[in-house]
Design a protein around this motif. Structure first.
Motif, PDB file in Angstrom:
ATOM      1  N   ILE A  37       8.163  -2.742  13.866  1.00  0.00           N
ATOM      2  CA  ILE A  37       6.885  -2.261  13.278  1.00  0.00           C
ATOM      3  C   ILE A  37       6.038  -1.937  14.440  1.00  0.00           C
ATOM      4  CG2 ILE A  37       7.126  -2.955  10.953  1.00  0.00           C
ATOM      5  CD1 ILE A  37       5.632  -5.164  11.537  1.00  0.00           C
ATOM      6  N   SER A  38       5.005  -1.234  14.295  1.00  0.00           N
ATOM      7  CA  SER A  38       3.920  -1.089  15.420  1.00  0.00           C
ATOM      8  C   SER A  38       2.988  -2.182  15.484  1.00  0.00           C
ATOM      9  CB  SER A  38       3.117   0.317  14.741  1.00  0.00           C
ATOM     10  OG  SER A  38       2.123   0.062  13.769  1.00  0.00           O
ATOM     11  N   LYS A  39       2.269  -2.236  16.537  1.00  0.00           N
ATOM     12  CA  LYS A  39       1.208  -3.220  16.683  1.00  0.00           C
ATOM     13  C   LYS A  39       0.221  -3.224  15.655  1.00  0.00           C
ATOM     14  CE  LYS A  39      -2.051  -4.718  20.327  1.00  0.00           C
ATOM     15  NZ  LYS A  39      -2.455  -4.499  21.442  1.00  0.00           N
ATOM     16  N   THR A  40      -0.297  -2.025  14.966  1.00  0.00           N
ATOM     17  CA  THR A  40      -1.048  -1.857  14.180  1.00  0.00           C
ATOM     18  C   THR A  40      -0.570  -2.504  12.748  1.00  0.00           C
ATOM     19  OG1 THR A  40      -2.105  -0.084  15.042  1.00  0.00           O
ATOM     20  CG2 THR A  40      -2.625  -0.217  12.835  1.00  0.00           C
ATOM     21  N   ASN A  41       0.625  -2.237  12.445  1.00  0.00           N
ATOM     22  CA  ASN A  41       1.288  -2.700  11.092  1.00  0.00           C
ATOM     23  C   ASN A  41       1.465  -4.239  11.272  1.00  0.00           C
ATOM     24  OD1 ASN A  41       1.128  -0.304   9.659  1.00  0.00           O
ATOM     25  ND2 ASN A  41       3.054   0.481  10.655  1.00  0.00           N
ATOM     26  N   ALA A  42       1.824  -4.713  12.154  1.00  0.00           N
ATOM     27  CA  ALA A  42       2.019  -6.004  12.503  1.00  0.00           C
ATOM     28  C   ALA A  42       0.756  -6.713  12.473  1.00  0.00           C
ATOM     29  CB  ALA A  42       2.533  -6.594  13.792  1.00  0.00           C
ATOM     30  N   TYR A  43      -0.248  -6.426  12.856  1.00  0.00           N
ATOM     31  CA  TYR A  43      -1.775  -6.892  12.455  1.00  0.00           C
ATOM     32  C   TYR A  43      -2.262  -6.933  11.097  1.00  0.00           C
ATOM     33  CZ  TYR A  43      -2.601  -8.617  17.224  1.00  0.00           C
ATOM     34  OH  TYR A  43      -2.599  -9.311  18.477  1.00  0.00           O
ATOM     35  N   ILE A  44      -1.881  -5.796  10.430  1.00  0.00           N
ATOM     36  CA  ILE A  44      -2.006  -5.649   8.892  1.00  0.00           C
ATOM     37  C   ILE A  44      -1.381  -6.745   8.096  1.00  0.00           C
ATOM     38  CG2 ILE A  44      -1.594  -4.164   7.017  1.00  0.00           C
ATOM     39  CD1 ILE A  44      -2.516  -1.823   8.766  1.00  0.00           C
ATOM     40  N   LEU A  45       0.015  -6.854   8.644  1.00  0.00           N
ATOM     41  CA  LEU A  45       0.895  -7.651   7.903  1.00  0.00           C
ATOM     42  C   LEU A  45       0.661  -9.030   8.031  1.00  0.00           C
ATOM     43  CD1 LEU A  45       3.724  -8.214   6.531  1.00  0.00           C
ATOM     44  CD2 LEU A  45       4.824  -8.066   8.921  1.00  0.00           C
ATOM     45  N   VAL A  46       0.294  -9.767   9.326  1.00  0.00           N
ATOM     46  CA  VAL A  46      -0.052 -11.090   9.370  1.00  0.00           C
ATOM     47  C   VAL A  46      -1.561 -11.450   8.525  1.00  0.00           C
ATOM     48  CG1 VAL A  46       1.325 -11.223  11.437  1.00  0.00           C
ATOM     49  CG2 VAL A  46      -1.231 -10.719  11.600  1.00  0.00           C
ATOM     50  N   HIS A  47      -2.194 -10.424   8.217  1.00  0.00           N
ATOM     51  CA  HIS A  47      -3.484 -10.705   7.531  1.00  0.00           C
ATOM     52  C   HIS A  47      -3.296 -10.599   5.927  1.00  0.00           C
ATOM     53  CE1 HIS A  47      -5.119 -10.442  11.592  1.00  0.00           C
ATOM     54  NE2 HIS A  47      -6.073 -11.290  11.443  1.00  0.00           N
ATOM     55  N   ARG A  48      -2.068 -10.356   5.619  1.00  0.00           N
ATOM     56  CA  ARG A  48      -1.705 -10.445   3.988  1.00  0.00           C
ATOM     57  C   ARG A  48      -1.910 -11.757   3.818  1.00  0.00           C
ATOM     58  NH1 ARG A  48       3.313  -6.831   2.246  1.00  0.00           N
ATOM     59  NH2 ARG A  48       3.276  -8.789   0.829  1.00  0.00           N
ATOM     60  N   LYS A  49      -2.335 -11.996   2.496  1.00  0.00           N
ATOM     61  CA  LYS A  49      -2.615 -13.589   2.065  1.00  0.00           C
ATOM     62  C   LYS A  49      -0.981 -14.347   1.799  1.00  0.00           C
ATOM     63  CE  LYS A  49      -6.988 -12.911  -0.221  1.00  0.00           C
ATOM     64  NZ  LYS A  49      -7.864 -13.266  -1.500  1.00  0.00           N
ATOM     65  N   ASP A  50      -0.004 -13.568   1.665  1.00  0.00           N
ATOM     66  CA  ASP A  50       1.146 -14.173   1.344  1.00  0.00           C
ATOM     67  C   ASP A  50       2.270 -14.307   2.671  1.00  0.00           C
ATOM     68  OD1 ASP A  50       1.613 -11.393   1.481  1.00  0.00           O
ATOM     69  OD2 ASP A  50       3.524 -11.400   0.523  1.00  0.00           O
ATOM     70  N   PHE A  51       1.544 -13.891   3.846  1.00  0.00           N
ATOM     71  CA  PHE A  51       2.051 -13.968   4.976  1.00  0.00           C
ATOM     72  C   PHE A  51       1.995 -15.392   5.723  1.00  0.00           C
ATOM     73  CE2 PHE A  51       3.397 -13.055   9.214  1.00  0.00           C
ATOM     74  CZ  PHE A  51       4.658 -12.216   9.471  1.00  0.00           C
ATOM     75  N   PRO A  52       2.882 -15.854   6.136  1.00  0.00           N
ATOM     76  CA  PRO A  52       2.911 -17.442   6.867  1.00  0.00           C
ATOM     77  C   PRO A  52       2.067 -17.489   8.349  1.00  0.00           C
ATOM     78  CG  PRO A  52       4.938 -16.620   6.811  1.00  0.00           C
ATOM     79  CD  PRO A  52       4.313 -15.652   6.219  1.00  0.00           C
ATOM     80  N   MET A  53       1.072 -16.834   8.528  1.00  0.00           N
ATOM     81  CA  MET A  53       0.436 -16.973   9.768  1.00  0.00           C
ATOM     82  C   MET A  53      -0.056 -18.146  10.066  1.00  0.00           C
ATOM     83  SD  MET A  53      -2.868 -16.061  11.171  1.00  0.00           S
ATOM     84  CE  MET A  53      -3.672 -15.157   9.903  1.00  0.00           C
ATOM     85  N   ILE A  54       0.067 -18.529  11.405  1.00  0.00           N
ATOM     86  CA  ILE A  54      -0.693 -19.666  11.902  1.00  0.00           C
ATOM     87  C   ILE A  54      -1.963 -19.342  12.892  1.00  0.00           C
ATOM     88  CG2 ILE A  54      -0.469 -21.872  13.363  1.00  0.00           C
ATOM     89  CD1 ILE A  54       2.484 -21.824  12.171  1.00  0.00           C
ATOM     90  N   ARG A  55      -2.937 -19.774  12.990  1.00  0.00           N
ATOM     91  CA  ARG A  55      -3.978 -19.225  13.850  1.00  0.00           C
ATOM     92  C   ARG A  55      -4.154 -20.528  14.884  1.00  0.00           C
ATOM     93  NH1 ARG A  55      -7.056 -15.191  14.783  1.00  0.00           N
ATOM     94  NH2 ARG A  55      -6.610 -14.291  12.875  1.00  0.00           N
ATOM     95  N   ILE A  56      -3.871 -20.269  16.245  1.00  0.00           N
ATOM     96  CA  ILE A  56      -4.184 -21.404  17.230  1.00  0.00           C
ATOM     97  C   ILE A  56      -5.363 -20.901  18.026  1.00  0.00           C
ATOM     98  CG2 ILE A  56      -3.442 -22.548  19.163  1.00  0.00           C
ATOM     99  CD1 ILE A  56      -0.530 -22.121  17.820  1.00  0.00           C
ATOM    100  N   GLY A  57      -6.407 -21.225  17.868  1.00  0.00           N
ATOM    101  CA  GLY A  57      -7.777 -20.491  18.417  1.00  0.00           C
ATOM    102  C   GLY A  57      -7.959 -18.939  18.016  1.00  0.00           C
ATOM    103  N   ARG A  58      -7.817 -18.461  19.032  1.00  0.00           N
ATOM    104  CA  ARG A  58      -7.935 -16.971  18.640  1.00  0.00           C
ATOM    105  C   ARG A  58      -6.309 -16.324  18.491  1.00  0.00           C
ATOM    106  NH1 ARG A  58     -12.191 -13.605  21.920  1.00  0.00           N
ATOM    107  NH2 ARG A  58     -11.325 -12.055  20.436  1.00  0.00           N
ATOM    108  N   SER A  59      -5.497 -16.943  18.977  1.00  0.00           N
ATOM    109  CA  SER A  59      -3.953 -16.353  18.822  1.00  0.00           C
ATOM    110  C   SER A  59      -3.451 -16.603  17.481  1.00  0.00           C
ATOM    111  CB  SER A  59      -3.205 -17.112  19.901  1.00  0.00           C
ATOM    112  OG  SER A  59      -3.704 -17.418  21.172  1.00  0.00           O
TER     113      SER A  59
END
Length: 84
Positions: A37-59
């Motif tokens: 997927i594109s960079k834009t779609n990756a960022y949209i995906l990780v901000h979905r409520k059901d997506f298992p994203m981990i934030r480490i500072g700004r990363s």
């Protein structure tokens, strides 16, 4: 060599399993390549409520195991139903 991780506001010594999990944290570029997927779609995906994203500072990081589980949940069965 043991690594140090932040646990509930303090520092603790990482166990073997925790070190293995830390080594399996994916960056946004990895998510893009894995999901094709594109960079834009990756960022949209990780901000979905059901997506298992981990934030480490700004990363943003994603556990490989959690990503695999999330993908399995997204598979649509032959009857038109989803795993969501």
């Amino acid at each position: 060599m043991p690594g140090w991780i932040s646990i509930a506001g303090g520092l603790g010594l990482a166990t073997g399993g925790q070190r293995e999990m830390m080594n399996e944290l994916l960056k946004m570029e990895d998510i893009q390549k894995i999901l094709l997927i594109s960079k834009t779609n990756a960022y949209i995906l990780v901000h979905r409520k059901d997506f298992p994203m981990i934030r480490i500072g700004r990363s943003i990081r994603v556990s490989r195991v959690a990503l695999e589980r999330w993908i399995e949940q997204q598979v649509v069965d032959g009857n038109g139903g989803g795993g969501r």
